[in-house]
Enzyme design. Sequence first.
Site, PDB file in Angstrom:
ATOM      1  N   HIS A 124       6.768   4.397   0.856  1.00  0.00           N
ATOM      2  CA  HIS A 124       7.539   4.171   2.082  1.00  0.00           C
ATOM      3  C   HIS A 124       9.022   4.125   1.680  1.00  0.00           C
ATOM      4  CE1 HIS A 124       9.131   1.701   5.418  1.00  0.00           C
ATOM      5  NE2 HIS A 124       8.092   2.110   6.115  1.00  0.00           N
ATOM      6  N   ASP A 201       4.016  -2.950  -3.431  1.00  0.00           N
ATOM      7  CA  ASP A 201       4.284  -2.983  -1.991  1.00  0.00           C
ATOM      8  C   ASP A 201       2.937  -3.214  -1.310  1.00  0.00           C
ATOM      9  OD1 ASP A 201       4.506  -2.352   0.670  1.00  0.00           O
ATOM     10  OD2 ASP A 201       5.731  -0.569   0.367  1.00  0.00           O
ATOM     11  N   GLN A 204       0.638  -2.746   3.518  1.00  0.00           N
ATOM     12  CA  GLN A 204      -0.576  -2.275   4.195  1.00  0.00           C
ATOM     13  C   GLN A 204      -1.856  -2.848   3.596  1.00  0.00           C
ATOM     14  OE1 GLN A 204      -0.359  -0.934   6.971  1.00  0.00           O
ATOM     15  NE2 GLN A 204       1.710  -0.088   6.991  1.00  0.00           N
ATOM     16  N   LYS A 227       2.357  -7.198  10.264  1.00  0.00           N
ATOM     17  CA  LYS A 227       1.269  -6.218  10.148  1.00  0.00           C
ATOM     18  C   LYS A 227      -0.079  -6.912   9.993  1.00  0.00           C
ATOM     19  CE  LYS A 227       4.192  -2.747   7.893  1.00  0.00           C
ATOM     20  NZ  LYS A 227       4.542  -1.851   8.987  1.00  0.00           N
ATOM     21  N   CYS A 366       8.385   6.908   7.962  1.00  0.00           N
ATOM     22  CA  CYS A 366       9.215   6.373   6.864  1.00  0.00           C
ATOM     23  C   CYS A 366       8.655   6.771   5.504  1.00  0.00           C
ATOM     24  CB  CYS A 366       9.369   4.850   6.945  1.00  0.00           C
ATOM     25  SG  CYS A 366      10.155   4.302   8.441  1.00  0.00           S
TER      26      CYS A 366
HETATM   27  N1  C6P Z   1       5.420   0.765   7.745  1.00  0.00           N
HETATM   28  C1  C6P Z   1       4.606   2.146   9.559  1.00  0.00           C
HETATM   29  O1  C6P Z   1       4.548   2.489  10.743  1.00  0.00           O
HETATM   30  P1  C6P Z   1       8.635  -3.731   7.024  1.00  0.00           P
HETATM   31  O2  C6P Z   1       9.250  -2.818   8.030  1.00  0.00           O
HETATM   32  O3  C6P Z   1       9.645  -4.221   6.038  1.00  0.00           O
HETATM   33  O4  C6P Z   1       7.806  -4.807   7.632  1.00  0.00           O
HETATM   34  O5  C6P Z   1       7.594  -2.846   6.203  1.00  0.00           O
HETATM   35  C2  C6P Z   1       8.043  -1.734   5.507  1.00  0.00           C
HETATM   36  C3  C6P Z   1       6.895  -1.015   4.889  1.00  0.00           C
HETATM   37  C4  C6P Z   1       6.800  -0.974   3.523  1.00  0.00           C
HETATM   38  N2  C6P Z   1       5.777  -0.385   2.904  1.00  0.00           N
HETATM   39  C5  C6P Z   1       4.786   0.207   3.582  1.00  0.00           C
HETATM   40  C6  C6P Z   1       3.645   0.825   2.842  1.00  0.00           C
HETATM   41  C7  C6P Z   1       4.819   0.209   4.979  1.00  0.00           C
HETATM   42  O6  C6P Z   1       3.842   0.797   5.657  1.00  0.00           O
HETATM   43  C8  C6P Z   1       5.910  -0.393   5.665  1.00  0.00           C
HETATM   44  C9  C6P Z   1       6.023  -0.338   7.141  1.00  0.00           C
HETATM   45  C10 C6P Z   1       5.387   0.912   9.190  1.00  0.00           C
HETATM   46  O7  C6P Z   1       4.024   2.773   8.684  1.00  0.00           O
HETATM   47  C11 C6P Z   1       6.719   0.892   9.836  1.00  0.00           C
HETATM   48  S1  C6P Z   1       7.786   2.166   9.240  1.00  0.00           S
END
Ligand code: C6P
Length: 408
Positions: A124, A201, A204, A227, A366
């Site tokens: 991401h 990370d 997910q 999430k 992203c």
């Molecule tokens: N992915 C998606 O629709 P944040 O925004 O900081 O809570 O998470 C960022 C992030 C980081 N790593 C992974 C693997 C992610 O999937 C995400 C967030 C969302 O896929 C929003 S772009």
Amino acid sequence: MTLNINEIRKDFPILQRETNSGARIVYLDSTATSQKPVQVIEAMNEYYRRSNANIHRGVHTLAEEATAMYEGARERIARFINAASSREIIYTRNTTESINLIAYSWARANLKAGDLVILTEMEHHSNLVPWHMLQAERGIELEFIPVTEEGLLDLDVYKTLLDRTPKLVSFTHMSNVLGTINPAAEIIKLAHAVGAVVLVDGAQSVPHLSVDMQALDADFYAFSAHKMCGPTGIGALYGKSSLLEAMPPFLGGGDMIKEVKLRSFRANTLPHKFEAGTPAIAEAIGFGAAVDYLTKVGMKEIAEHEHAITEYALERLEEIPGVKLFGPAADKKGGVAAFTLEGIHPHDVAQILDQDGVAVRAGHHCAQPLHEKFGIPATSRASFYLYSTKEEVDMLVNGLYKVKELFG
Ligand code: C6P
């Protein structure tokens, strides 16, 4: 034990509503953010109604209650991921901020020009851009574990990259596009064998899998509450206490200090050293309620349910002429189905599905470099969680046939 899906769905008020055109909401976008159960909404509401006060600062009843609720949530989050201590849980705004905290504090204290950081092609942007920024500032080197056609990490290439003794390996536990669940324990073990620090990370993975910090042995692990049935505006960084203790603070200000003089300060102990200013108190309490909720339902049961839905979804989507799915088979992935529909732009697909209340995300999610790797600008993505049903998958599939009909 299987999930009592009807009871679970009753916990999520938003799933009972309709769109403006009167269609039932079919929420297939939990990878972007999950829906929130009433238990989380009420916990936050209750804090504002009964116990609202700033934390760590007052001796009055409300301040003590608020502090106990805020710190109690941290304890439960630590237990949820089996951290050795709640001192190892730093509240942040989200996964993105957790990763940036490592890039600013740990990496700027430990990396110099020429040092190698290994990432992957399925990251991401949150786990790419902070390292691009550090590369521009420090001259660190970046290498990427390639993604195979099947959507898996090429571990043979990873092993050859390890010969170059990286300082940091940072990778996603589960891809937000391909759904791939990466062999985190193996990747971490191999990195440690060459002396690298590992950041995972977990945006997910924590919501969908049972993760165990002590078994995984990650050095740092980042995740977001929103999430995993919790509110937006709060996330966490897990870090081994020995590493966190050696790191300089990230943001400076109130709460992160032990003592301040006109010309100097002494940093606070963990975890407060990394939490400057008044934090997201209600959100932390909501985060605690979210892990309570997930624990009560059962992470094993949630993973099994999602697996069954994903298997069914992949099967049904494959039936549709012109659909191309991305990512591995259901046994190697979580509840994500990214696809293209031949000749039709993913944004059009999402927009037409929305007319029937079916919410999917379209775009690069992203993860632009990953889409580039597969030679496409965008995908449509359906994603599933504990409240998703096979009937909702059927509605997605019916909607896709309708899209095809409309576009001839
Ligand atoms: N992915 C998606 O629709 P944040 O925004 O900081 O809570 O998470 C960022 C992030 C980081 N790593 C992974 C693997 C992610 O999937 C995400 C967030 C969302 O896929 C929003 S772009």
